[in-house]
Design an enzyme around this catalytic site. Structure first.
Site, PDB file in Angstrom:
ATOM      1  N   HIS A 105       0.934  -1.115  -0.083  1.00  6.36           N
ATOM      2  CA  HIS A 105       0.035  -0.032   0.038  1.00  6.36           C
ATOM      3  C   HIS A 105       0.935   1.207   0.020  1.00  6.36           C
ATOM      4  O   HIS A 105       0.498   2.325   0.468  1.00  6.36           O
ATOM      5  CB  HIS A 105      -0.890  -0.094   1.241  1.00  6.36           C
ATOM      6  CG  HIS A 105      -2.016  -1.002   1.082  1.00  6.36           C
ATOM      7  ND1 HIS A 105      -2.662  -1.737   0.050  1.00  6.36           N
ATOM      8  CD2 HIS A 105      -2.537  -1.463   2.040  1.00  6.36           C
ATOM      9  CE1 HIS A 105      -3.269  -2.374   0.191  1.00  6.36           C
ATOM     10  NE2 HIS A 105      -3.558  -2.741   1.403  1.00  6.36           N
ATOM     11  N   HIS A 180     -10.140   1.558   0.163  1.00  6.35           N
ATOM     12  CA  HIS A 180     -10.027   0.120   1.115  1.00  6.35           C
ATOM     13  C   HIS A 180     -11.021   0.295   2.072  1.00  6.35           C
ATOM     14  O   HIS A 180     -11.175   0.154   3.233  1.00  6.35           O
ATOM     15  CB  HIS A 180      -8.681   0.615   1.971  1.00  6.35           C
ATOM     16  CG  HIS A 180      -8.025  -0.937   2.048  1.00  6.35           C
ATOM     17  ND1 HIS A 180      -8.615  -1.647   3.165  1.00  6.35           N
ATOM     18  CD2 HIS A 180      -6.973  -1.782   1.783  1.00  6.35           C
ATOM     19  CE1 HIS A 180      -7.964  -2.804   3.428  1.00  6.35           C
ATOM     20  NE2 HIS A 180      -7.125  -2.614   2.670  1.00  6.35           N
ATOM     21  N   GLU A 313     -11.657  -4.580  -3.482  1.00  5.63           N
ATOM     22  CA  GLU A 313     -10.916  -3.373  -3.793  1.00  5.63           C
ATOM     23  C   GLU A 313     -10.500  -3.645  -5.281  1.00  5.63           C
ATOM     24  O   GLU A 313      -9.770  -4.457  -5.622  1.00  5.63           O
ATOM     25  CB  GLU A 313      -9.572  -3.430  -2.976  1.00  5.63           C
ATOM     26  CG  GLU A 313      -9.852  -3.461  -1.550  1.00  5.63           C
ATOM     27  CD  GLU A 313      -8.380  -4.134  -0.893  1.00  5.63           C
ATOM     28  OE1 GLU A 313      -7.475  -3.458  -1.009  1.00  5.63           O
ATOM     29  OE2 GLU A 313      -8.692  -4.872   0.126  1.00  5.63           O
TER      30      GLU A 313
END
Length: 347
Positions: A105, A180, A313
């Protein structure tokens, strides 16, 4: 329909953080310019009860210290990059190793922990929303190029929550953006999502080892990854094949051979009657069953536990910079990236 703004808090440097609420009379959402986090999503049930169906911390302070990326925008590269490095145009780019030997991420500087510096509200007859923008300077997260990025949250009168992404860079770079949000269609404080019924029109998934794709694209048929016909999230969640990841944390391949935009997922919660449909132009979707939540502080005094929410996602394939057989995640200098994902609700 209109956008209503109110104070959320103040950061340690004195920056003001705001909340933006959009409602169509039935469904409403609240988002903040801190990380573009969706902090609330209110949806009616078949009995008329209105519940908040996204997990999130209750205050700005608790959001700042949380490491679960609740409801935020993840970039420049969502998901994992193996060995925290990639090569682009013959140059090697080392990244943060914040997930063992891998980069997850974006590394230690996460976009969901930054104050986005521009906000624009939009109001039309059929809907309203908010646009968050920022410039990611060259070198941020180890990435090349100055990247200008905008994220649009828009709610219409038909109960569609649209998330739109736009980005442009002055150098070739890699890009993988996603939201997210953790959903629980029974209500954010109602516990396990194991009884939620999922249909995924995805016949293939990415084989993974330690959550890193091996490069193999496998059929879901005959495996615990098969949701092509409706199946509860909990039916196979404790299977041996999922022990390494403690549940689902896998990328599925979305078939765009017949259409650019595909309605690939439907989630149904039997008690409330809520149904969520997901449509996207992205090539993949990460199904995540909140396997690593461990009592995270949530709204209404709730402490979120493993499998109290699920994520769908939409994104590029994880580790695609290092997998030449995956769809390219390279954004060429001067070219504009645009993508849209829509979460639609009925009850």
């Amino acid at each position: 329909m209109e956008v209503k703004k109110k104070k959320f808090g103040i950061l340690s440097d004195g920056s003001k953080v705001s909340l933006y609420k959009v409602s169509n009379g039935d469904v409403s959402f609240v988002a903040t310019n801190y990380g573009c986090v969706i902090t609330s999503l209110l949806v009616p049930s078949k009995s008329g009860a209105v519940d908040d169906i996204v997990l999130a911390p209750p205050t700005l302070d608790s959001l700042i210290v949380s490491d679960a990326s609740f409801g935020g925008i993840v970039g420049r590269f969502a998901n994992r990059i193996e060995n925290a490095s990639f090569t682009l145009n013959g140059k090697d780019y080392p990244l943060d190793k914040n997930d063992g030997e891998n980069c997850l991420h974006g590394g230690f500087l996460r976009w969901d922990k930054l104050l986005w510096d521009e906000v624009e509200t939009v109001e039309f007859r059929d809907g309203a929303g908010v646009i968050f923008s920022r410039t990611s300077p060259a070198g941020e997260q180890g990435m090349p190029g100055n990247l200008r990025v905008s994220v649009r949250y828009f709610l219409d009168k038909k109960n569609n929550l649209e998330i739109g992404y736009s980005a442009i860079c002055d150098e070739d770079t890699i890009l993988n953006l996603t939201n997210h949000s953790y959903f629980n269609l029974a209500g954010h404080n109602k516990g396990s999502i194991n009884s939620h019924l999922l249909t995924l029109q995805c016949t293939q998934y990415l084989e993974a080892k330690d959550c890193i794709p091996t490069g193999a694209i496998l059929p879901v048929e005959g495996t615990v990854f098969n949701f092509t016909t409706e199946k509860s999230l909990g039916q196979d969640i404790n299977a041996q094949e999922l022990q390494e990841s403690r549940g689902y944390d896998h990328c599925y391949c979305i078939d765009h051979s017949k259409s650019k935009f595909v309605s690939f997922a439907q989630v149904r919660e039997p008690v409330s009657g809520r149904v969520m449909t997901v449509t996207t132009d992205m090539p993949g979707v990460q199904l995540y069953t909140a396997n690593w939540l461990k009592g995270d502080v949530g709204k209404d005094g709730k402490n979120y536990q493993s499998r109290d929410g699920f994520c769908l996602e939409t994104q590029m394939y994880p580790d695609s910079p290092n997998k030449p057989n995956f769809p390219s995640c390279v954004l060429k200098a001067g070219e504009t990236f645009n993508s849209t994902t829509i979460y639609s609700f009925k009850w």
